[in-house]
Design a protein around this motif. Structure first.
Motif, PDB file in Angstrom:
ATOM      1  N   HIS A 155       0.857  -1.182   0.000  1.00 28.30           N
ATOM      2  CA  HIS A 155       0.000   0.000   0.000  1.00 28.30           C
ATOM      3  C   HIS A 155       0.900   1.242   0.000  1.00 28.30           C
ATOM      4  CE1 HIS A 155      -2.926   2.980   1.421  1.00 28.30           C
ATOM      5  NE2 HIS A 155      -3.883   2.124   1.102  1.00 28.30           N
ATOM      6  N   PRO A 156       0.516   2.315  -0.693  1.00 34.94           N
ATOM      7  CA  PRO A 156       1.414   3.476  -0.801  1.00 34.94           C
ATOM      8  C   PRO A 156       1.603   4.266   0.485  1.00 34.94           C
ATOM      9  CG  PRO A 156      -0.689   3.927  -1.862  1.00 34.94           C
ATOM     10  CD  PRO A 156      -0.685   2.472  -1.533  1.00 34.94           C
ATOM     11  N   SER A 157       0.688   4.138   1.453  1.00 35.87           N
ATOM     12  CA  SER A 157       0.821   4.964   2.659  1.00 35.87           C
ATOM     13  C   SER A 157       0.577   4.207   3.964  1.00 35.87           C
ATOM     14  CB  SER A 157      -0.157   6.148   2.590  1.00 35.87           C
ATOM     15  OG  SER A 157      -1.494   5.700   2.459  1.00 35.87           O
ATOM     16  N   LEU A 158       0.155   2.969   3.895  1.00 31.01           N
ATOM     17  CA  LEU A 158      -0.128   2.182   5.086  1.00 31.01           C
ATOM     18  C   LEU A 158       0.820   0.996   5.177  1.00 31.01           C
ATOM     19  CD1 LEU A 158      -4.032   1.997   4.766  1.00 31.01           C
ATOM     20  CD2 LEU A 158      -2.717   3.573   6.216  1.00 31.01           C
ATOM     21  N   ASP A 159       0.986   0.473   6.386  1.00 29.30           N
ATOM     22  CA  ASP A 159       1.782  -0.747   6.567  1.00 29.30           C
ATOM     23  C   ASP A 159       0.933  -1.972   6.244  1.00 29.30           C
ATOM     24  OD1 ASP A 159       4.351  -0.018   7.100  1.00 29.30           O
ATOM     25  OD2 ASP A 159       4.117   0.037   9.276  1.00 29.30           O
ATOM     26  N   VAL A 160       0.513  -2.035   4.987  1.00 25.08           N
ATOM     27  CA  VAL A 160      -0.324  -3.126   4.504  1.00 25.08           C
ATOM     28  C   VAL A 160       0.256  -3.641   3.195  1.00 25.08           C
ATOM     29  CG1 VAL A 160      -2.637  -3.819   3.724  1.00 25.08           C
ATOM     30  CG2 VAL A 160      -2.392  -2.168   5.593  1.00 25.08           C
ATOM     31  N   VAL A 161       0.268  -4.962   3.051  1.00 24.95           N
ATOM     32  CA  VAL A 161       0.762  -5.618   1.843  1.00 24.95           C
ATOM     33  C   VAL A 161      -0.353  -6.510   1.308  1.00 24.95           C
ATOM     34  CG1 VAL A 161       2.417  -7.321   0.981  1.00 24.95           C
ATOM     35  CG2 VAL A 161       3.172  -5.525   2.546  1.00 24.95           C
ATOM     36  N   TYR A 162      -0.426  -6.600  -0.008  1.00 21.25           N
ATOM     37  CA  TYR A 162      -1.439  -7.425  -0.660  1.00 21.25           C
ATOM     38  C   TYR A 162      -0.755  -8.587  -1.375  1.00 21.25           C
ATOM     39  CZ  TYR A 162      -4.150  -3.354   0.458  1.00 21.25           C
ATOM     40  OH  TYR A 162      -4.735  -2.323   1.158  1.00 21.25           O
ATOM     41  N   SER A 163      -1.418  -9.734  -1.355  1.00 22.80           N
ATOM     42  CA  SER A 163      -0.849 -10.941  -1.954  1.00 22.80           C
ATOM     43  C   SER A 163      -1.860 -11.608  -2.863  1.00 22.80           C
ATOM     44  CB  SER A 163      -0.435 -11.931  -0.853  1.00 22.80           C
ATOM     45  OG  SER A 163      -0.040 -13.172  -1.415  1.00 22.80           O
ATOM     46  N   THR A 164      -1.393 -12.048  -4.034  1.00 25.33           N
ATOM     47  CA  THR A 164      -2.196 -12.966  -4.825  1.00 25.33           C
ATOM     48  C   THR A 164      -2.170 -14.327  -4.131  1.00 25.33           C
ATOM     49  OG1 THR A 164      -0.241 -13.500  -6.152  1.00 25.33           O
ATOM     50  CG2 THR A 164      -1.738 -11.836  -7.032  1.00 25.33           C
ATOM     51  N   ASN A 165      -3.264 -15.060  -4.219  1.00 23.55           N
ATOM     52  CA  ASN A 165      -3.346 -16.435  -3.730  1.00 23.55           C
ATOM     53  C   ASN A 165      -3.593 -17.300  -4.955  1.00 23.55           C
ATOM     54  OD1 ASN A 165      -5.422 -15.091  -1.091  1.00 23.55           O
ATOM     55  ND2 ASN A 165      -3.207 -15.141  -1.182  1.00 23.55           N
ATOM     56  N   GLU A 166      -2.486 -17.738  -5.570  1.00 23.42           N
ATOM     57  CA  GLU A 166      -2.551 -18.322  -6.905  1.00 23.42           C
ATOM     58  C   GLU A 166      -3.021 -19.777  -6.867  1.00 23.42           C
ATOM     59  OE1 GLU A 166       0.233 -18.988 -10.845  1.00 23.42           O
ATOM     60  OE2 GLU A 166       0.795 -17.427  -9.407  1.00 23.42           O
ATOM     61  N   THR A 167      -4.340 -19.936  -6.933  1.00 22.74           N
ATOM     62  CA  THR A 167      -4.980 -21.245  -7.010  1.00 22.74           C
ATOM     63  C   THR A 167      -6.114 -21.150  -8.032  1.00 22.74           C
ATOM     64  OG1 THR A 167      -6.597 -20.753  -5.274  1.00 22.74           O
ATOM     65  CG2 THR A 167      -4.485 -21.725  -4.576  1.00 22.74           C
ATOM     66  N   GLU A 168      -6.696 -22.294  -8.382  1.00 23.25           N
ATOM     67  CA  GLU A 168      -7.805 -22.301  -9.343  1.00 23.25           C
ATOM     68  C   GLU A 168      -8.982 -21.466  -8.830  1.00 23.25           C
ATOM     69  OE1 GLU A 168      -8.254 -23.751 -12.418  1.00 23.25           O
ATOM     70  OE2 GLU A 168      -6.137 -24.292 -12.495  1.00 23.25           O
ATOM     71  N   THR A 169      -9.239 -21.523  -7.528  1.00 22.11           N
ATOM     72  CA  THR A 169     -10.283 -20.693  -6.922  1.00 22.11           C
ATOM     73  C   THR A 169      -9.614 -19.449  -6.355  1.00 22.11           C
ATOM     74  OG1 THR A 169     -10.071 -21.941  -4.856  1.00 22.11           O
ATOM     75  CG2 THR A 169     -11.793 -22.635  -6.396  1.00 22.11           C
ATOM     76  N   GLY A 170      -9.158 -18.575  -7.224  1.00 20.10           N
ATOM     77  CA  GLY A 170      -8.269 -17.483  -6.864  1.00 20.10           C
ATOM     78  C   GLY A 170      -8.842 -16.513  -5.847  1.00 20.10           C
ATOM     79  N   THR A 171      -7.975 -16.088  -4.940  1.00 17.69           N
ATOM     80  CA  THR A 171      -8.317 -15.041  -3.983  1.00 17.69           C
ATOM     81  C   THR A 171      -7.139 -14.080  -3.856  1.00 17.69           C
ATOM     82  OG1 THR A 171      -7.536 -16.382  -2.111  1.00 17.69           O
ATOM     83  CG2 THR A 171      -9.891 -16.495  -2.635  1.00 17.69           C
ATOM     84  N   VAL A 172      -7.388 -12.952  -3.204  1.00 14.65           N
ATOM     85  CA  VAL A 172      -6.338 -12.013  -2.845  1.00 14.65           C
ATOM     86  C   VAL A 172      -6.456 -11.740  -1.346  1.00 14.65           C
ATOM     87  CG1 VAL A 172      -6.042 -10.920  -5.090  1.00 14.65           C
ATOM     88  CG2 VAL A 172      -7.825 -10.077  -3.555  1.00 14.65           C
ATOM     89  N   SER A 173      -5.312 -11.459  -0.718  1.00 12.90           N
ATOM     90  CA  SER A 173      -5.274 -11.249   0.723  1.00 12.90           C
ATOM     91  C   SER A 173      -4.650  -9.901   1.050  1.00 12.90           C
ATOM     92  CB  SER A 173      -4.450 -12.344   1.414  1.00 12.90           C
ATOM     93  OG  SER A 173      -5.059 -13.610   1.296  1.00 12.90           O
ATOM     94  N   ALA A 174      -5.129  -9.301   2.132  1.00  8.90           N
ATOM     95  CA  ALA A 174      -4.502  -8.105   2.707  1.00  8.90           C
ATOM     96  C   ALA A 174      -3.813  -8.513   3.995  1.00  8.90           C
ATOM     97  CB  ALA A 174      -5.548  -7.032   2.974  1.00  8.90           C
ATOM     98  N   VAL A 175      -2.581  -8.048   4.176  1.00 11.70           N
ATOM     99  CA  VAL A 175      -1.775  -8.407   5.339  1.00 11.70           C
ATOM    100  C   VAL A 175      -1.247  -7.130   5.980  1.00 11.70           C
ATOM    101  CG1 VAL A 175       0.302  -9.603   6.119  1.00 11.70           C
ATOM    102  CG2 VAL A 175      -1.112 -10.615   4.313  1.00 11.70           C
ATOM    103  N   ALA A 176      -1.478  -6.976   7.264  1.00 11.97           N
ATOM    104  CA  ALA A 176      -0.987  -5.813   7.996  1.00 11.97           C
ATOM    105  C   ALA A 176       0.351  -6.132   8.648  1.00 11.97           C
ATOM    106  CB  ALA A 176      -1.990  -5.400   9.062  1.00 11.97           C
ATOM    107  N   ARG A 177       1.239  -5.135   8.683  1.00  9.89           N
ATOM    108  CA  ARG A 177       2.494  -5.231   9.425  1.00  9.89           C
ATOM    109  C   ARG A 177       2.348  -4.385  10.675  1.00  9.89           C
ATOM    110  NH1 ARG A 177       6.623  -2.825   7.423  1.00  9.89           N
ATOM    111  NH2 ARG A 177       8.243  -4.228   8.167  1.00  9.89           N
ATOM    112  N   VAL A 178       2.387  -5.016  11.813  1.00 14.39           N
ATOM    113  CA  VAL A 178       2.132  -4.313  13.061  1.00 14.39           C
ATOM    114  C   VAL A 178       3.329  -4.453  13.995  1.00 14.39           C
ATOM    115  CG1 VAL A 178      -0.358  -4.594  12.888  1.00 14.39           C
ATOM    116  CG2 VAL A 178       0.987  -6.349  14.033  1.00 14.39           C
ATOM    117  N   GLY A 179       3.453  -3.503  14.942  1.00 17.57           N
ATOM    118  CA  GLY A 179       4.492  -3.575  15.960  1.00 17.57           C
ATOM    119  C   GLY A 179       5.880  -3.676  15.364  1.00 17.57           C
TER     120      GLY A 179
END
Length: 357
Positions: free
Chosen positions: A60-84
Motif C-alpha cells: 500500500h502506498p501509505s499504510l503498513d499493509v501488503v497485498y498478496s495474490t493467492n494463486e490457485t484455481e479458486t483465486g483469492t487475494v489477501s490483505a496483510v498488515a504489518r504491526v508492531g
C-alpha cells in the motif's frame, strides 16, 4: 536461522507457493537485507504467515499493509498488515480475485483501489479485477471485472487469454494489462470514483511472443517487455496521451542455445540506462544497456539457483527469487550496469517474489 544483518537493514518480504498451490514454501516470510554487503538473513522477530500461493506481493502506498495474490484455481487475494515490530497479521478474510490463478496485483497511488491480473486456466479466460480498499487498507467490494479474449499460435500456452500483469503508467492515468495468451497489452482508464475500467487501447504484440511483464523506464516514454514465449526483451515507445505502445527494438533474452528459455521478471534502472531480466531455463540474469531505443546486451550471470522468477531492485542490489531451487539470491549492480556474481543465496523454499519495504 542466521543472525540479522547490521542496523540499517532493509525489510524484505518474500512470497512462495505453499503445499495447496504446488509448492513447499511458508507463504509470506520476512527477511532483512544489509545494503552494505548484500547479505540476506531471516528476521527472527517475525514469524512467516501462511498465505496460500503467495506468488506476488504489492505494498500500500501509505499504510503498513501488503497485498498478496493467492494463486490457485479458486483465486483469492489477501490483505496483510504489518504491526508492531513487523509482525504479519491477516487484515480481514481473503476476497475472490475474480478469476483463476491470480498472478499479479498493484495498488493505485491513491491507496483506494487494488487491481489484480488473473492468469486463468485451460477452461477459464484471463481477467482483470478491481477492488475498493478501506481507509485501513482492508479489502472491500469488487467494483469491476474485465474478461480478456484472444489466443495465439503457441500450442499449450495460447489457446486462450492469460492476463499476466496489471501496471499503472507513471502518471497514473492508464492501466496496462499484459495478456500472454493473446499476444497483447490492453490499456484501460480507471474511473477513480466508481472503480470501473474503460478500455482505451489494444496493443498487439509480436505474434507468438507471449508478453509477460512490463517495466517503465524513468520518464515514462519507454516500456520494456519480457516476452516469455519468444524469449526476447522488447523496447516500446509509450504514448502517454492514449496509452498506446509501439515496438522499437528487440533482443534475445539469453545467449544460451538448445534450451527452452522463458524470461520472467524485468526491471529498469532508476537512471534509465539499464535493464535486467530473469531467464528461466538458462538460469541467468541478463543485463542490457539502452542506447537510445536499442537494447545492447551486457552479458549474463548465474541467477544463484534454478528457475529465477521474481526480480526486485533494492538499493543497488537485485534480489532474485529462484523458484525451483528454493533460493533467494542477491546480485550487486555495478556502475556499468553489469552484475556481480550472486552473494551466497539463502534458502527460501518455493520462493517466487520479493518485496522491499
Amino acid at each position: 536461522m542466521p543472525s540479522s544483518p547490521a542496523t540499517g537493514a532493509i525489510p524484505v518480504l518474500t512470497g512462495s507457493y505453499t503445499t495447496d498451490s504446488g509448492g513447499d514454501g511458508p507463504g509470506i516470510a520476512a527477511l532483512l537485507l544489509d545494503p552494505a554487503t548484500g547479505r540476506l538473513a531471516y528476521d527472527d522477530e517475525v514469524k512467516p504467515l501462511a498465505v496460500s500461493g503467495a506468488s506476488f506481493l504489492a505494498a500500500h502506498p501509505s499504510l503498513d499493509v501488503v497485498y498478496s495474490t493467492n494463486e490457485t484455481e479458486t483465486g483469492t487475494v489477501s490483505a496483510v498488515a504489518r504491526v508492531g515490530d513487523g509482525t504479519l497479521s491477516p487484515l480481514g478474510d481473503p476476497a475472490s480475485s475474480g478469476g483463476a490463478n491470480p498472478c499479479h496485483l498493484t495498488v493505485h497511488p491513491s491507496g483506494e483501489w487494488l487491481l489484480t491480473a488473473n492468469y486463468g486456466s485451460d477452461i477459464a479466460p484471463g481477467t482483470v479485477a478491481v477492488h475498493r480498499l478501506g481507509a485501513d487498507g482492508h479489502l472491500l467490494e469488487p467494483t469491476d471485472l474485465v474478461v480478456h479474449q484472444g489466443s495465439g499460435p503457441v500450442t499449450g500456452r495460447q489457446e486462450g487469454s492469460h492476463a499476466h500483469q496489471v501496471l499503472l503508467d507513471p502518471a497514473g492515468r492508464f492501466v496496462l494489462a499484459t495478456d500472454l495468451g493473446a499476444d497483447a497489452v490492453l490499456t484501460y482508464r480507471l474511473d477513480t470514483v466508481t472503480g470501473t475500467l474503460e478500455q482505451a487501447a489494444v496493443n498487439r504484440m509480436r505474434t507468438g511472443s507471449g508478453p509477460r511483464h512490463l517495466a517503465f523506464a524513468p520518464g515514462g516514454e519507454l516500456v520494456l517487455s519480457a516476452d516469455e514465449l519468444s524469449s526476447t526483451v522488447t523496447c516500446h515507445r509509450y504514448d502517454a496521451t492514449d496509452g498506446t505502445l509501439t515496438a522499437l527494438s528487440s533482443a534475445p533474452a539469453t545467449t544460451a542455445k538448445d534450451i527452452v528459455n522463458q524470461p520472467g521478471g524485468i526491471v529498469a534502472s532508476p537512471c534509465g540506462r539499464f535493464v535486467w531480466v530473469t531467464n528461466r531455463g538458462a538460469d541467468t540474469i541478463a543485463a542490457f544497456r539502452l542506447v537510445g531505443t536499442a537494447l545492447e546486451p551486457l552479458g549474463e550471470v548465474p541467477a544463484g539457483g534454478t528457475w529465477p522468477r521474481g526480480l526486485a531492485l533494492v538499493d543497488g542490489h537485485l534480489l532474485v527469487a529462484n523458484q525451483h531451487s528454493g533460493t533467494l539470491a542477491t546480485l550487486r549492480v555495478l556502475q556499468d550496469g553489469t552484475l556481480d556474481r550472486p552473494h551466497q543465496p539463502i534458502s527460501a523454499p518455493s520462493v517466487v517474489c520479493a518485496l522491499a519495504l
